[in-house]
Design a protein around this motif. Structure first.
Motif, PDB file in Angstrom:
ATOM      1  N   ASP A 118      -9.901  -5.477  -5.241  1.00 19.45           N
ATOM      2  CA  ASP A 118     -10.431  -4.526  -4.285  1.00 19.45           C
ATOM      3  C   ASP A 118      -9.950  -3.120  -4.614  1.00 19.45           C
ATOM      4  OD1 ASP A 118     -11.184  -3.027  -2.189  1.00 19.45           O
ATOM      5  OD2 ASP A 118     -10.495  -4.388  -0.640  1.00 19.45           O
ATOM      6  N   PRO A 119     -10.837  -2.287  -5.144  1.00 17.10           N
ATOM      7  CA  PRO A 119     -10.389  -0.948  -5.522  1.00 17.10           C
ATOM      8  C   PRO A 119     -10.042  -0.110  -4.300  1.00 17.10           C
ATOM      9  CG  PRO A 119     -12.760  -1.111  -5.760  1.00 17.10           C
ATOM     10  CD  PRO A 119     -12.271  -2.475  -5.386  1.00 17.10           C
ATOM     11  N   PHE A 120     -10.353  -0.618  -3.111  1.00 21.45           N
ATOM     12  CA  PHE A 120     -10.040   0.167  -1.919  1.00 21.45           C
ATOM     13  C   PHE A 120      -8.652  -0.125  -1.388  1.00 21.45           C
ATOM     14  CE2 PHE A 120     -14.498   0.262  -2.456  1.00 21.45           C
ATOM     15  CZ  PHE A 120     -14.799   1.587  -2.210  1.00 21.45           C
ATOM     16  N   SER A 121      -8.214  -1.377  -1.482  1.00 18.39           N
ATOM     17  CA  SER A 121      -6.909  -1.663  -0.901  1.00 18.39           C
ATOM     18  C   SER A 121      -5.816  -1.762  -1.948  1.00 18.39           C
ATOM     19  CB  SER A 121      -6.968  -2.945  -0.074  1.00 18.39           C
ATOM     20  OG  SER A 121      -6.944  -4.053  -0.924  1.00 18.39           O
ATOM     21  N   ALA A 172       3.354  -2.273  12.469  1.00 19.87           N
ATOM     22  CA  ALA A 172       2.677  -1.407  11.498  1.00 19.87           C
ATOM     23  C   ALA A 172       2.910  -1.915  10.076  1.00 19.87           C
ATOM     24  CB  ALA A 172       3.180   0.028  11.627  1.00 19.87           C
ATOM     25  N   VAL A 173       4.145  -2.273   9.784  1.00 20.35           N
ATOM     26  CA  VAL A 173       4.478  -2.706   8.432  1.00 20.35           C
ATOM     27  C   VAL A 173       3.794  -4.035   8.097  1.00 20.35           C
ATOM     28  CG1 VAL A 173       6.361  -3.476   6.941  1.00 20.35           C
ATOM     29  CG2 VAL A 173       6.632  -1.450   8.340  1.00 20.35           C
ATOM     30  N   LEU A 174       3.688  -4.906   9.094  1.00 20.90           N
ATOM     31  CA  LEU A 174       3.027  -6.195   8.853  1.00 20.90           C
ATOM     32  C   LEU A 174       1.611  -5.983   8.318  1.00 20.90           C
ATOM     33  CD1 LEU A 174       4.039  -8.659  11.701  1.00 20.90           C
ATOM     34  CD2 LEU A 174       4.548  -8.797   9.267  1.00 20.90           C
ATOM     35  N   THR A 175       0.898  -5.024   8.894  1.00 23.14           N
ATOM     36  CA  THR A 175      -0.466  -4.757   8.417  1.00 23.14           C
ATOM     37  C   THR A 175      -0.436  -4.163   7.018  1.00 23.14           C
ATOM     38  OG1 THR A 175      -0.414  -3.521  10.486  1.00 23.14           O
ATOM     39  CG2 THR A 175      -2.573  -4.156   9.641  1.00 23.14           C
ATOM     40  N   ILE A 176       0.451  -3.212   6.802  1.00 21.21           N
ATOM     41  CA  ILE A 176       0.498  -2.539   5.502  1.00 21.21           C
ATOM     42  C   ILE A 176       0.903  -3.536   4.400  1.00 21.21           C
ATOM     43  CG2 ILE A 176       1.630  -0.703   4.170  1.00 21.21           C
ATOM     44  CD1 ILE A 176      -0.144   0.373   6.355  1.00 21.21           C
ATOM     45  N   ARG A 177       1.824  -4.439   4.738  1.00 18.62           N
ATOM     46  CA  ARG A 177       2.329  -5.355   3.731  1.00 18.62           C
ATOM     47  C   ARG A 177       1.228  -6.235   3.144  1.00 18.62           C
ATOM     48  NH1 ARG A 177       6.088 -10.371   3.975  1.00 18.62           N
ATOM     49  NH2 ARG A 177       4.400 -11.012   5.324  1.00 18.62           N
ATOM     50  N   GLN A 178       0.188  -6.471   3.953  1.00 24.03           N
ATOM     51  CA  GLN A 178      -0.928  -7.302   3.490  1.00 24.03           C
ATOM     52  C   GLN A 178      -1.760  -6.597   2.425  1.00 24.03           C
ATOM     53  OE1 GLN A 178      -1.623 -10.344   4.760  1.00 24.03           O
ATOM     54  NE2 GLN A 178       0.176 -10.215   6.069  1.00 24.03           N
ATOM     55  N   GLN A 179      -1.669  -5.285   2.379  1.00 23.91           N
ATOM     56  CA  GLN A 179      -2.531  -4.524   1.479  1.00 23.91           C
ATOM     57  C   GLN A 179      -2.177  -4.833   0.027  1.00 23.91           C
ATOM     58  OE1 GLN A 179      -4.972  -2.213   2.615  1.00 23.91           O
ATOM     59  NE2 GLN A 179      -4.542  -3.194   4.562  1.00 23.91           N
ATOM     60  N   GLU A 180      -3.222  -4.808  -0.809  1.00 21.41           N
ATOM     61  CA  GLU A 180      -3.013  -5.145  -2.209  1.00 21.41           C
ATOM     62  C   GLU A 180      -2.115  -4.141  -2.917  1.00 21.41           C
ATOM     63  OE1 GLU A 180      -6.726  -5.788  -4.171  1.00 21.41           O
ATOM     64  OE2 GLU A 180      -6.400  -7.939  -4.275  1.00 21.41           O
ATOM     65  N   TYR A 181      -2.067  -2.884  -2.451  1.00 20.55           N
ATOM     66  CA  TYR A 181      -1.271  -1.924  -3.222  1.00 20.55           C
ATOM     67  C   TYR A 181       0.217  -2.196  -3.127  1.00 20.55           C
ATOM     68  CZ  TYR A 181      -1.207   0.809   1.183  1.00 20.55           C
ATOM     69  OH  TYR A 181      -1.090   1.213   2.466  1.00 20.55           O
ATOM     70  N   ILE A 182       0.623  -2.986  -2.149  1.00 18.56           N
ATOM     71  CA  ILE A 182       2.029  -3.380  -2.085  1.00 18.56           C
ATOM     72  C   ILE A 182       2.314  -4.403  -3.196  1.00 18.56           C
ATOM     73  CG2 ILE A 182       3.789  -4.452  -0.629  1.00 18.56           C
ATOM     74  CD1 ILE A 182       2.755  -1.632   0.224  1.00 18.56           C
ATOM     75  N   GLU A 183       1.354  -5.319  -3.362  1.00 18.85           N
ATOM     76  CA  GLU A 183       1.478  -6.270  -4.454  1.00 18.85           C
ATOM     77  C   GLU A 183       1.407  -5.546  -5.795  1.00 18.85           C
ATOM     78  OE1 GLU A 183      -1.523  -9.242  -4.500  1.00 18.85           O
ATOM     79  OE2 GLU A 183      -0.286 -10.663  -5.598  1.00 18.85           O
ATOM     80  N   ALA A 191      12.443  -6.562   8.823  1.00 15.56           N
ATOM     81  CA  ALA A 191      11.974  -7.805   9.427  1.00 15.56           C
ATOM     82  C   ALA A 191      10.578  -8.126   8.928  1.00 15.56           C
ATOM     83  CB  ALA A 191      11.986  -7.680  10.943  1.00 15.56           C
ATOM     84  N   ALA A 192       9.699  -7.113   8.931  1.00 13.58           N
ATOM     85  CA  ALA A 192       8.312  -7.369   8.554  1.00 13.58           C
ATOM     86  C   ALA A 192       8.190  -7.619   7.061  1.00 13.58           C
ATOM     87  CB  ALA A 192       7.441  -6.190   8.953  1.00 13.58           C
ATOM     88  N   PHE A 193       8.952  -6.875   6.255  1.00  9.72           N
ATOM     89  CA  PHE A 193       8.792  -6.995   4.804  1.00  9.72           C
ATOM     90  C   PHE A 193       9.297  -8.331   4.299  1.00  9.72           C
ATOM     91  CE2 PHE A 193       9.858  -6.335   0.356  1.00  9.72           C
ATOM     92  CZ  PHE A 193       8.694  -5.749  -0.108  1.00  9.72           C
TER      93      PHE A 193
END
Lengths: 285, 323, 323
Positions: free
Chosen positions: B93-96, A168-179, A108-110
């Protein structure tokens, strides 16, 4: 070298875990219960269904360390045998709930948008029904029994996990490392499994360690209603509810299973906290 | 020779509750192999979105991106995966931008695994060591976690990850703006060395004008989703033909005593590109705007060879200024 | 001129799980009335810690001010009672924080938030405070009609102005601005810097400007102090620091920023990283990264030595060259 590293990573988790005294205590208590469950036939002084009406309602004595119940069965033996059922019900029900709820929540979140709305409305509907009623309905449909109880109790906790995991996933999904994972060609499924789930474990672990206690209790209520595990199979929750009738005169019948449930729940909580910290490489010492 | 990267009428709109947001609105440019195109603009001008649309991380609403002569807009599945190998991105952002639960070698190795670039794990390990060496990360850091490292080193991890697939084109999305000045210079030098060594082509997105001048061959200035001016780097700093570029450059504080330039203070702030009105989007803040500016449709034209500008009245106001 | 602030040999450390973090190690600074001091350093240099110590906002524990004194208008700040300090904070000394997005309360109007500070320190009626709040808004260039709006209705630059208005509401004698423009776009930065310059001219507010941007410092500061690993490495007037740079670290900072007027193919970054504050080098703190480092630098800790006038430097090499 590679294998070494994998091992050293596990070692690292163990090292962080073992630094926490409370987590180690939780692990120790849980291990004792697991050993009791595995070796029940060797340890238990009596059979779980050995009735002896002449020795009913006994207090603590050398013959019956924790007394006997209304049918003269040895409480200690029943507790030891019962640990098999209760631990299995508690852990598996939580596993079912967390797995199904987690999947729903992370999808759902992803994916968001319409998929999110549909899944979450379903979850909302499930949430609107009290979980006990839901469990009873499922159990009534599937029929009584150990496996069905676990499924019923597990499913009734799905909405809670779905909600927790989704946020929890909603917050993580925003992170750049997912992109970033997408940019190096990682597919959605892989990204969810490799990056999103590991990073949203913390709330799931906390919820799950609390959930085991709930599951044991729900299973007990089910047995009480005659839908769960059938007597004479010993189960802590069921023992607790039977003992309730005799609480004024023979408190041991309630206190003993109560303490067992309490010990398992608190050991799981301590273990869960420790595990959550140990799995996170950012936590030092 | 056909151009390496050609962007034609590229548009990216987002639906918002307030209307259609024109994040990238009719962007055109060509980029030769081995060159760097700097994209500057303030927050919300659409520069990051542009980078992501070109990479197909976001789907374009309209337009074409020709990469080696092939239109890649809307590429899916295997074709998309193949493109990932050729085009990469370095994040701000090297952190995220790196998974906190993976150690350095795992992060760099991930793309190698995904594309089965190495036949066995020993090979892969060797390649990771090579990449770490290329970006200047010490071997002993292979099993460190990102949180144990400073911003500069984390950014090097991000660069190594992007290089792992041996791309020919890299979008650098503000790669140094989160770093301290002394570290920033180290990373800029690294990016330049890599470009020379591997003949990389960069699209360098930043809001830092001194950085963009240093690293770019050409600079493109964006305002509310549109390109307002595009020129070779040196020429742009010598001769600005769009009032926005002029104001932007005049606002950079110079690290010199007495070198204080006259700042052109812009009225108001950048508005949002939601359902923009026709006409020049900068007109509301422009010192030289006339009624006509608010009506004339947007067009980027070549004012002199290689120097593109979207202000048809550039001659008028540059002369006025000179008086 | 009268000294408004005098910091002598200030030392601050924090006890953490990793050991003792030596954040500030003997900082000595002074500020005369009406002067603007630029405190320049990179992440972790101790600039914000120093500023928080002046405001007495260091969390104790884990923090500890183990040595030194801070005299504000001749009175020892470190000996004041909490109540006295509360009266000074926001009234005589104000601070502006870096992030305008999180420093405002989202559920109260900006007018209320400014009026609140006024009522805390002055015996005025609510209506009078509101009137003053509107005046403050006008002063920072926001129409008074907008006083009834909430922070989310303002853009980043406007929010930073509101924060400045709050900080200035009681006409403080000393304003500490911690990276006030770092989160802003250049054109907005130009507006905020213009505002700060006006404050300096019109009200003679003394200011400490904390930043890493040498360009911003050049625009508004009179004096500059370069801080590194919790120590002042060089201080002096703007002219002395920028045109007669003595410390290799200061020189390194200048070389790390791409110059807008000159073309250099490669930047000259400072090698290495900031030292670990739990394990600082015993000699000169900059020695491990310094190109001119000698045996003496590694073993002995250089004292702050005055070259001429106000210009002080903490470096053996610089002294030898002068001598």
């Amino acid at each position: 070298m590679k294998g070494n590293h994998k091992r050293s990573r596990l070692l690292g988790i163990w090292k962080r875990f073992s630094r926490s005294k409370t987590a180690m205590l939780g692990l120790a208590v849980l291990c004792i219960f697991i050993l009791l469950a595995v070796f029940a036939p060797l340890i238990a002084p009596y059979g779980y269904d050995e009735q002896n009406l002449r020795e009913a309602y006994q207090g603590i004595s050398m013959r019956h360390l924790l007394g006997t119940d209304n049918l003269g069965r040895d409480t200690l033996s029943r507790l030891i045998w019962g640990s098999r059922i209760s631990l299995v019900v508690g852990l598996l029900a939580v596993a079912i709930g967390a797995a199904v709820g987690g999947l729903i929540g992370s999808f759902a979140a992803f994916y968001g948008g319409r998929i999110d709305s549909v899944l979450m409305r379903v979850v909302d509907i499930m949430m609107a029904i009290p979980s006990m009623v839901l469990a009873i309905a499922i159990c009534a449909a599937l029929g009584p029994g150990l496996v069905n109880t676990m499924i019923a109790v597990g499913f009734s906790s799905v909405p809670t996990y779905a909600r927790v995991v989704r946020s929890a996933v909603l917050t993580i999904r925003q992170q750049e490392y997912i992109e970033a994972a997408g940019a190096i060609g990682s597919g959605n499924w892989r990204t969810i499994a490799k990056h999103i789930i590991p990073n949203s474990l913390a709330p799931i672990i906390v919820q799950a360690s609390l959930g085991v206690g709930n599951a044991i209790q729900s299973a007990a209520s089910m047995s009480f209603l005659g839908l769960g595990i059938q007597p004479p199979t010993p189960e802590w929750g069921a023992m607790l509810s039977t003992g309730r009738q005799f609480i004024r005169d023979y408190p041991m019948m309630v206190v003993a299973p109560g303490i067992c449930i309490m010990l398992v729940i608190s050991s799981l909580n301590l273990l869960g906290d420790g595990l959550r910290d140990a799995l996170d490489p950012r936590m030092k010492r | 020779m056909s151009d390496f990267l050609q962007v034609k009428h590229l548009k990216k709109y987002f639906k918002t509750p307030h209307g259609m947001l024109h994040a990238v609105d009719d962007v055109n440019f060509t980029l030769e192999r081995g060159k760097t195109l700097g994209v500057v603009g303030e927050s919300g001008c659409g520069k990051s979105t542009l980078g992501r649309v070109i990479l197909n991380l976001l789907e374009a609403t309209e337009g074409e991106v020709l990469f080696d002569g092939e239109n890649i807009v809307g590429a899916k599945g295997a074709r998309q995966k193949e493109l990932r190998k050729k085009m990469q991105i370095i994040f701000q952002d090297p952190f995220s931008s790196i998974d906190p639960r993976m150690c350095v070698s795992e992060i760099i190795e991930e793309p190698l695994q995904l594309f089965k670039m190495c036949s066995n794990s020993a090979d892969r390990e060797k390649r990771v060591a090579e990449l770490m060496d290329t970006v200047g990360l010490a071997k002993r850091l292979a099993y460190s976690y990102p949180h144990e490292l400073d911003g500069g080193r984390r950014q090097r991890i991000g660069i190594a990850r992007a290089l792992a697939l041996e791309p020919s084109f890299i979008v650098c999305d503000e790669p140094v703006s989160a770093l301290d000045v002394s570290i920033q210079a180290q990373v800029l030098n690294l990016l330049q060395d890599l470009q020379e060594e591997k003949k990389l082509t960069y699209l360098f997105i930043t809001h830092d004008l001194s950085v963009v001048k240093h690293i770019s061959d050409e600079i493109m200035v964006m305002y509310l989703g549109q390109v307002v001016e595009k020129a070779p780097a040196k020429e742009l700093f010598r001769d600005q033909r769009h009032p926005y570029t002029k104001a932007l450059l005049s606002a950079i504080p110079s690290a010199k005593v007495g070198g204080k330039k006259e700042r052109i203070l812009l009225r108001g702030e950048i508005s949002s590109p939601v359902d923009p009105k026709p006409g020049c989007r900068f007109a509301a803040r422009c010192l030289y705007a006339t009624e006509e500016c608010r009506k004339k449709p947007y067009e980027l034209f070549e004012a002199s060879p290689g120097h593109f500008v979207a202000c048809p009245r550039y001659k008028e106001w540059t002369e006025k200024k000179g008086e | 001129m009268e000294k408004i602030l005098e910091i002598k040999d200030l030392g601050i450390r924090f006890k953490t799980d990793d050991g003792i973090v030596n954040a500030v190690n003997g900082v000595t600074l002074e500020l005369k009335k009406g002067e603007v001091l630029g405190l320049v350093g990179e992440t972790g240099a101790g600039k914000t810690t120093t500023a928080l110590a002046i405001m007495r906002l260091i969390q104790i524990p884990p923090g500890e001010i183990y040595q030194g004194s801070i005299l504000f208008e001749g009175r020892e700040i470190l000996d004041m009672s909490d109540k006295e300090m509360q009266q000074i904070r926001g009234d005589k000394i104000s601070m502006i924080f870096q992030d305008p997005m999180t420093s405002l309360n989202p559920v109260r109007t900006v007018g209320e938030q400014i009026a609140e500070v006024i009522r805390l320190h002055q015996k005025v009626s609510a209506a009078e405070a509101m009137r003053k709040a509107c005046e403050m808004l006008e002063m920072v260039g926001i129409p008074a009609e907008r006083s009834g709006e909430y922070p989310h209705q303002f853009s980043g630059g406007m929010k930073q102005r509101v924060i400045i208005a709050i900080a200035l509401a009681c006409r403080p004698d000393l304003l500490i601005a911690d990276e006030p423009t770092t989160a802003l776009d250049v054109t907005i930065q130009a507006q905020v810097m213009d505002l700060m310059e006006n404050l300096k001219k019109e009200f003679g507010t003394s200011m400490i400007l904390i930043t890493h941007d040498l360009g911003v410092v050049a625009e508004i500061c009179d004096k500059v102090a370069i801080i590194y690993a919790g120590e002042i490495l060089e201080y002096g007037t703007l002219e002395e620091i920028y045109n007669h740079t003595a410390h290799p670290y200061t020189q390194g900072l200048f070389d790390s920023v791409p110059d807008l007027d000159e073309d250099v193919r490669r930047l000259k970054p400072i090698d290495g990283l900031m030292p670990d504050p739990t394990d600082l080098p015993s000699g000169c703190k900059f020695a491990p990264r310094c190109a001119r480092c000698t045996e003496q630098c590694r073993t002995m800790h250089p004292d702050m030595t005055v070259l001429n006038g106000n210009h002080g430097v903490r470096c053996f090499a610089a002294l030898n060259r002068e001598g």
